[in-house]
Design a protein around this motif. Sequence first.
Motif, PDB file in Angstrom:
ATOM      1  N   HIS A 150      -7.456   3.756  75.612  1.00  0.00           N
ATOM      2  CA  HIS A 150      -6.024   3.506  75.449  1.00  0.00           C
ATOM      3  C   HIS A 150      -5.593   4.041  74.091  1.00  0.00           C
ATOM      4  CE1 HIS A 150      -6.549   0.989  78.942  1.00  0.00           C
ATOM      5  NE2 HIS A 150      -7.407   0.226  78.279  1.00  0.00           N
ATOM      6  N   LYS A 151      -4.785   5.109  74.113  1.00  0.00           N
ATOM      7  CA  LYS A 151      -4.362   5.755  72.877  1.00  0.00           C
ATOM      8  C   LYS A 151      -2.843   5.659  72.722  1.00  0.00           C
ATOM      9  CE  LYS A 151      -8.058   9.254  72.909  1.00  0.00           C
ATOM     10  NZ  LYS A 151      -8.377  10.699  72.880  1.00  0.00           N
ATOM     11  N   VAL A 152      -2.411   5.408  71.498  1.00  0.00           N
ATOM     12  CA  VAL A 152      -1.000   5.372  71.153  1.00  0.00           C
ATOM     13  C   VAL A 152      -0.809   6.175  69.871  1.00  0.00           C
ATOM     14  CG1 VAL A 152       0.935   3.901  70.442  1.00  0.00           C
ATOM     15  CG2 VAL A 152      -0.604   3.132  72.253  1.00  0.00           C
ATOM     16  N   ILE A 153       0.283   6.924  69.797  1.00  0.00           N
ATOM     17  CA  ILE A 153       0.651   7.634  68.570  1.00  0.00           C
ATOM     18  C   ILE A 153       1.786   6.869  67.901  1.00  0.00           C
ATOM     19  CG2 ILE A 153       1.616   9.753  67.604  1.00  0.00           C
ATOM     20  CD1 ILE A 153       0.388  11.270  69.944  1.00  0.00           C
ATOM     21  N   PHE A 154       1.603   6.569  66.614  1.00  0.00           N
ATOM     22  CA  PHE A 154       2.652   5.928  65.808  1.00  0.00           C
ATOM     23  C   PHE A 154       3.294   6.972  64.906  1.00  0.00           C
ATOM     24  CE2 PHE A 154       2.307   1.078  65.141  1.00  0.00           C
ATOM     25  CZ  PHE A 154       2.270   0.862  66.498  1.00  0.00           C
ATOM     26  N   CYS A 155       4.582   7.204  65.053  1.00  0.00           N
ATOM     27  CA  CYS A 155       5.339   8.018  64.108  1.00  0.00           C
ATOM     28  C   CYS A 155       6.141   7.028  63.254  1.00  0.00           C
ATOM     29  CB  CYS A 155       6.268   8.983  64.831  1.00  0.00           C
ATOM     30  SG  CYS A 155       5.444  10.003  66.061  1.00  0.00           S
ATOM     31  N   GLU A 156       5.432   6.350  62.378  1.00  0.00           N
ATOM     32  CA  GLU A 156       6.042   5.261  61.615  1.00  0.00           C
ATOM     33  C   GLU A 156       5.291   5.074  60.302  1.00  0.00           C
ATOM     34  OE1 GLU A 156       7.416   0.600  62.312  1.00  0.00           O
ATOM     35  OE2 GLU A 156       6.132   1.584  63.773  1.00  0.00           O
ATOM     36  N   PRO A 157       5.975   5.216  59.161  1.00  0.00           N
ATOM     37  CA  PRO A 157       7.397   5.534  59.049  1.00  0.00           C
ATOM     38  C   PRO A 157       7.646   7.017  59.326  1.00  0.00           C
ATOM     39  CG  PRO A 157       6.436   5.445  56.866  1.00  0.00           C
ATOM     40  CD  PRO A 157       5.352   5.019  57.825  1.00  0.00           C
ATOM     41  N   LEU A 158       8.655   7.300  60.123  1.00  0.00           N
ATOM     42  CA  LEU A 158       9.012   8.679  60.418  1.00  0.00           C
ATOM     43  C   LEU A 158       9.721   9.259  59.201  1.00  0.00           C
ATOM     44  CD1 LEU A 158       9.125  10.961  62.534  1.00  0.00           C
ATOM     45  CD2 LEU A 158      11.358  10.040  63.237  1.00  0.00           C
ATOM     46  N   LEU A 159       9.124  10.281  58.583  1.00  0.00           N
ATOM     47  CA  LEU A 159       9.625  10.794  57.310  1.00  0.00           C
ATOM     48  C   LEU A 159      10.355  12.118  57.432  1.00  0.00           C
ATOM     49  CD1 LEU A 159       6.582   9.956  55.005  1.00  0.00           C
ATOM     50  CD2 LEU A 159       8.636   8.599  55.448  1.00  0.00           C
ATOM     51  N   GLY A 160      10.474  12.667  58.627  1.00  0.00           N
ATOM     52  CA  GLY A 160      11.163  13.935  58.799  1.00  0.00           C
ATOM     53  C   GLY A 160      11.035  14.420  60.221  1.00  0.00           C
ATOM     54  N   PRO A 161      11.507  15.642  60.496  1.00  0.00           N
ATOM     55  CA  PRO A 161      11.368  16.193  61.850  1.00  0.00           C
ATOM     56  C   PRO A 161       9.896  16.350  62.204  1.00  0.00           C
ATOM     57  CG  PRO A 161      12.059  17.887  60.300  1.00  0.00           C
ATOM     58  CD  PRO A 161      12.128  16.584  59.562  1.00  0.00           C
ATOM     59  N   LEU A 162       9.589  16.130  63.471  1.00  0.00           N
ATOM     60  CA  LEU A 162       8.185  16.119  63.880  1.00  0.00           C
ATOM     61  C   LEU A 162       8.067  16.751  65.257  1.00  0.00           C
ATOM     62  CD1 LEU A 162       5.432  15.116  62.947  1.00  0.00           C
ATOM     63  CD2 LEU A 162       5.951  12.898  63.939  1.00  0.00           C
ATOM     64  N   ASP A 163       7.220  17.768  65.359  1.00  0.00           N
ATOM     65  CA  ASP A 163       6.962  18.423  66.641  1.00  0.00           C
ATOM     66  C   ASP A 163       5.580  18.016  67.128  1.00  0.00           C
ATOM     67  OD1 ASP A 163       6.854  19.971  68.878  1.00  0.00           O
ATOM     68  OD2 ASP A 163       6.767  21.893  67.824  1.00  0.00           O
ATOM     69  N   LEU A 164       5.551  17.148  68.128  1.00  0.00           N
ATOM     70  CA  LEU A 164       4.289  16.705  68.721  1.00  0.00           C
ATOM     71  C   LEU A 164       3.891  17.537  69.929  1.00  0.00           C
ATOM     72  CD1 LEU A 164       4.862  12.832  68.710  1.00  0.00           C
ATOM     73  CD2 LEU A 164       3.736  14.208  66.961  1.00  0.00           C
ATOM     74  N   SER A 182      10.712   0.411  56.122  1.00  0.00           N
ATOM     75  CA  SER A 182      11.392  -0.786  55.632  1.00  0.00           C
ATOM     76  C   SER A 182      11.039  -1.050  54.172  1.00  0.00           C
ATOM     77  CB  SER A 182      11.005  -1.996  56.486  1.00  0.00           C
ATOM     78  OG  SER A 182      11.431  -1.816  57.817  1.00  0.00           O
ATOM     79  N   GLY A 183      11.744  -2.002  53.591  1.00  0.00           N
ATOM     80  CA  GLY A 183      11.415  -2.436  52.239  1.00  0.00           C
ATOM     81  C   GLY A 183      12.143  -1.648  51.167  1.00  0.00           C
ATOM     82  N   PRO A 184      11.985  -2.070  49.901  1.00  0.00           N
ATOM     83  CA  PRO A 184      12.626  -1.377  48.778  1.00  0.00           C
ATOM     84  C   PRO A 184      12.169   0.076  48.697  1.00  0.00           C
ATOM     85  CG  PRO A 184      11.725  -3.508  48.096  1.00  0.00           C
ATOM     86  CD  PRO A 184      11.206  -3.252  49.478  1.00  0.00           C
ATOM     87  N   GLY A 185      13.113   0.960  48.403  1.00  0.00           N
ATOM     88  CA  GLY A 185      12.784   2.367  48.265  1.00  0.00           C
ATOM     89  C   GLY A 185      12.543   3.080  49.576  1.00  0.00           C
ATOM     90  N   ALA A 186      12.940   2.469  50.696  1.00  0.00           N
ATOM     91  CA  ALA A 186      12.709   3.074  52.014  1.00  0.00           C
ATOM     92  C   ALA A 186      13.358   4.453  52.104  1.00  0.00           C
ATOM     93  CB  ALA A 186      13.252   2.165  53.110  1.00  0.00           C
ATOM     94  N   ARG A 187      12.633   5.386  52.694  1.00  0.00           N
ATOM     95  CA  ARG A 187      13.162   6.723  52.912  1.00  0.00           C
ATOM     96  C   ARG A 187      13.908   6.770  54.233  1.00  0.00           C
ATOM     97  NH1 ARG A 187       7.215   8.811  51.564  1.00  0.00           N
ATOM     98  NH2 ARG A 187       6.899   6.660  52.310  1.00  0.00           N
ATOM     99  N   PRO A 188      14.901   7.663  54.355  1.00  0.00           N
ATOM    100  CA  PRO A 188      15.760   7.654  55.544  1.00  0.00           C
ATOM    101  C   PRO A 188      15.011   8.005  56.824  1.00  0.00           C
ATOM    102  CG  PRO A 188      16.762   8.924  53.752  1.00  0.00           C
ATOM    103  CD  PRO A 188      15.342   8.653  53.352  1.00  0.00           C
ATOM    104  N   CYS A 189      15.436   7.384  57.905  1.00  0.00           N
ATOM    105  CA  CYS A 189      15.008   7.749  59.256  1.00  0.00           C
ATOM    106  C   CYS A 189      16.222   8.345  59.959  1.00  0.00           C
ATOM    107  CB  CYS A 189      14.511   6.511  60.000  1.00  0.00           C
ATOM    108  SG  CYS A 189      14.086   6.824  61.737  1.00  0.00           S
ATOM    109  N   HIS A 190      16.105   9.574  60.424  1.00  0.00           N
ATOM    110  CA  HIS A 190      17.220  10.287  61.050  1.00  0.00           C
ATOM    111  C   HIS A 190      17.144  10.143  62.581  1.00  0.00           C
ATOM    112  CE1 HIS A 190      18.796  12.597  57.502  1.00  0.00           C
ATOM    113  NE2 HIS A 190      17.614  12.210  57.031  1.00  0.00           N
ATOM    114  N   TYR A 191      18.232   9.708  63.153  1.00  0.00           N
ATOM    115  CA  TYR A 191      18.277   9.500  64.600  1.00  0.00           C
ATOM    116  C   TYR A 191      18.027  10.806  65.346  1.00  0.00           C
ATOM    117  CZ  TYR A 191      19.832   7.410  69.003  1.00  0.00           C
ATOM    118  OH  TYR A 191      19.895   6.917  70.290  1.00  0.00           O
TER     119      TYR A 191
END
Length: 251
Positions: A150-164, A182-191
């Motif tokens: 059972h494999k799962v890929i986590f893109c978290e925290p997502l820090l930019g565009p990502l081609d999987l 999350s948390g102080p200093g969090a970098r943006p997550c782009h929808y």
Amino acid sequence: MPDTKQHVWNPWHGCRKISPGCRNCYVFRIDHQHGRNPEAIGRTASFALPVLRRRDGRYRIPPGERLFTCLSSDFFLEEADAWRDEAWALIRMRSDLRFFLVTKRIDRFTVALPPDWGEGWPHVTVATTVEDQPRADSRLPVFSVLPIRHKVIFCEPLLGPLDLSPHLKGLRPHSVVVGGESGPGARPCHYDHVLAIRDQCLRAGVGFSFRQTGAVFVKDGRTYRLPRPLQGSQARKAAIDTAPAPDTGPL
């Protein structure tokens, strides 16, 4: 979320930062708040949690429930090599539970792997994190050939565009989970980046789950700053999941 109860099992505590996704690690933040050294790695008092019993002989954690493992460290951390055999033994003993392991050290997966692991124990799910393109391109080729059921890929925290796309067809994970930081200093997550990963999963026939927006969420040119309690609920409101969210642990 399913009704099955969730538990956290931290057999050891402490870690070392190894990639950009570690920069704002919550373990480091919490340890610093309490005057602890997050790089002081040691076994915890809850090491034997999976096999602890009540006075009547029943397990404290009943069969069928979930254990999210090593959330305050990394299961494949080098400094934990001396304890991992024992931890694997506890996981083997509780084949009636569902264990979920998330790691940034997927290249160390085969270090001290149990001899009866075979193609993977059916009650263990392993996820690797790929927060940016260099991490995806270095970790996913390793992940793809490992014997894990059972494999799962986590893109978290997502820090930019990502081609999987180059990795999804051969890897065929159960799902891809995306989330912001999350948390102080969090970098943006782009929808837009979240939707692009969702489209890649749709084309590859892989499940997709948008787990959380993160504290700084950019959508349609606007930046939203969201408190922790809203980050998961706002992601769910987007209603873009293509499969039921896998068992990924508490938000």
